[in-house]
Enzyme design. Sequence first.
Site, PDB file in Angstrom:
ATOM      1  N   LYS A 198      75.872  17.603 -32.836  1.00  0.00           N
ATOM      2  CA  LYS A 198      75.018  18.598 -33.505  1.00  0.00           C
ATOM      3  C   LYS A 198      74.799  19.775 -32.563  1.00  0.00           C
ATOM      4  O   LYS A 198      74.282  19.614 -31.464  1.00  0.00           O
ATOM      5  CB  LYS A 198      73.679  17.960 -33.885  1.00  0.00           C
ATOM      6  CG  LYS A 198      72.710  18.969 -34.486  1.00  0.00           C
ATOM      7  CD  LYS A 198      71.455  18.314 -35.015  1.00  0.00           C
ATOM      8  CE  LYS A 198      70.488  19.363 -35.544  1.00  0.00           C
ATOM      9  NZ  LYS A 198      69.244  18.759 -36.055  1.00  0.00           N
ATOM     10  N   LYS A 252      77.938  18.797 -37.117  1.00  0.00           N
ATOM     11  CA  LYS A 252      77.015  19.736 -37.756  1.00  0.00           C
ATOM     12  C   LYS A 252      76.817  20.977 -36.900  1.00  0.00           C
ATOM     13  O   LYS A 252      76.567  20.815 -35.709  1.00  0.00           O
ATOM     14  CB  LYS A 252      75.681  19.012 -37.951  1.00  0.00           C
ATOM     15  CG  LYS A 252      74.578  19.875 -38.492  1.00  0.00           C
ATOM     16  CD  LYS A 252      73.335  19.073 -38.663  1.00  0.00           C
ATOM     17  CE  LYS A 252      72.212  20.007 -39.081  1.00  0.00           C
ATOM     18  NZ  LYS A 252      70.924  19.454 -38.849  1.00  0.00           N
TER      19      LYS A 252
HETATM   20  C1  PBG Z   1      66.145  18.960 -37.700  1.00  0.00           C
HETATM   21  C2  PBG Z   1      67.231  19.214 -38.648  1.00  0.00           C
HETATM   22  C3  PBG Z   1      67.795  20.468 -38.856  1.00  0.00           C
HETATM   23  C4  PBG Z   1      68.719  20.336 -39.878  1.00  0.00           C
HETATM   24  C5  PBG Z   1      68.728  18.996 -40.285  1.00  0.00           C
HETATM   25  N1  PBG Z   1      67.795  18.301 -39.504  1.00  0.00           N
HETATM   26  C6  PBG Z   1      67.480  21.767 -38.232  1.00  0.00           C
HETATM   27  C7  PBG Z   1      67.358  21.899 -36.785  1.00  0.00           C
HETATM   28  O1  PBG Z   1      67.941  21.149 -36.004  1.00  0.00           O
HETATM   29  O2  PBG Z   1      66.635  22.802 -36.383  1.00  0.00           O
HETATM   30  C8  PBG Z   1      69.509  21.477 -40.412  1.00  0.00           C
HETATM   31  C9  PBG Z   1      70.098  21.359 -41.774  1.00  0.00           C
HETATM   32  C10 PBG Z   1      70.489  22.640 -42.399  1.00  0.00           C
HETATM   33  O3  PBG Z   1      70.457  23.728 -41.789  1.00  0.00           O
HETATM   34  O4  PBG Z   1      70.879  22.581 -43.577  1.00  0.00           O
HETATM   35  N2  PBG Z   1      65.936  17.724 -37.243  1.00  0.00           N
END
Ligand code: PBG
Length: 328
Positions: A198, A252
Amino acid sequence: MTQHIATRFRRTKRTPALRALVQERVLAPSDLIWPMFVTDGDATRTPIPSMPGVERLSVDLIVEQARAARDLGIPAICLFPYTDPALKTQGCEEAWSPDNLSNRATRAIKDAVPEVAVMTDVALDPYNINGHDGIVRDGVIVNDESVEALVKMALAQAEAGADILGPSDMMDGRIGAMRTALEDEGYQDTTILSYAAKYASAFYGPFRDAVGASGALTGDKKTYQMNPANADEALRLVARDLDEGADMVMVKPGQPYLDICRAVKDAFGAPTFAYQVSGEYAMIMAAGQQGWVDEDAVMMESMMAFKRAGCDGVLTYFAPRVAALLNG
Ligand code: PBG
């Protein structure tokens, strides 16, 4: 003399039948995980301006959407709570409350539509007064204390009936700690889809609006999420998470990181998912609404790109539209 061309790629492109015959990848509704946003109240829906077509829904309406997922052939949905700002604290205690919004929604869905798999998000940001995924002490996101909190959160979600836990926090050691706790507490069959690779991405902007974390977040997430310049590290993270007990892994964001999807699938052969995140969704919607691209066509092409890159499935806000198109 006529020229002979032995290999004419156009031969197999001549008709729809021939094209279908040589198509390498197939997309199906069963490839989709549908993320949705839960809010308090009853029969309440709030549009999210930066995500046209996506709304925050109260638990009763989320149950209806879970039914829609089942009817469309979508096997799994993923829940993200919009938490009342009054419940956000430094210690993030609401995260493991058995009756928090996410756990209430999980119970309601498993009660009404048990055949749909429920995935939950394991990260502290919706409950954290400063919007971070881990606990903050003197400006530092403290790893091991965060892992203890995340384990409590994961157990509460498993207890509520979640089928798939989605740790998106990026703390070190969280998968192993969760897996041990799940085994110890009688949740041996709860699966973990680790947000393994991520990235610290600007593509999450609209999501933070959707869960109400935009205003709360102080600073950035670069001390725990990945540097977009790194690819080798993604493989090490995936190896680590699989080793610690993850059943499935995620890359991601999605489309800007297709190289990572392919590398992960090739290296491990594990169930691999991409998250087409909120900013990717927003960009396609914005260009579509301007009439600059054909929204449906771009949406379907983006899905096929994930399959081609080796993904077994995709988390996408387009899930119901994609499934409806596939179902004709
Ligand atoms: C946070 C989380 C995020 C997303 C999923 N879980 C955002 C972040 O890490 O700030 C992002 C999903 C998206 O942008 O569609 N735990």
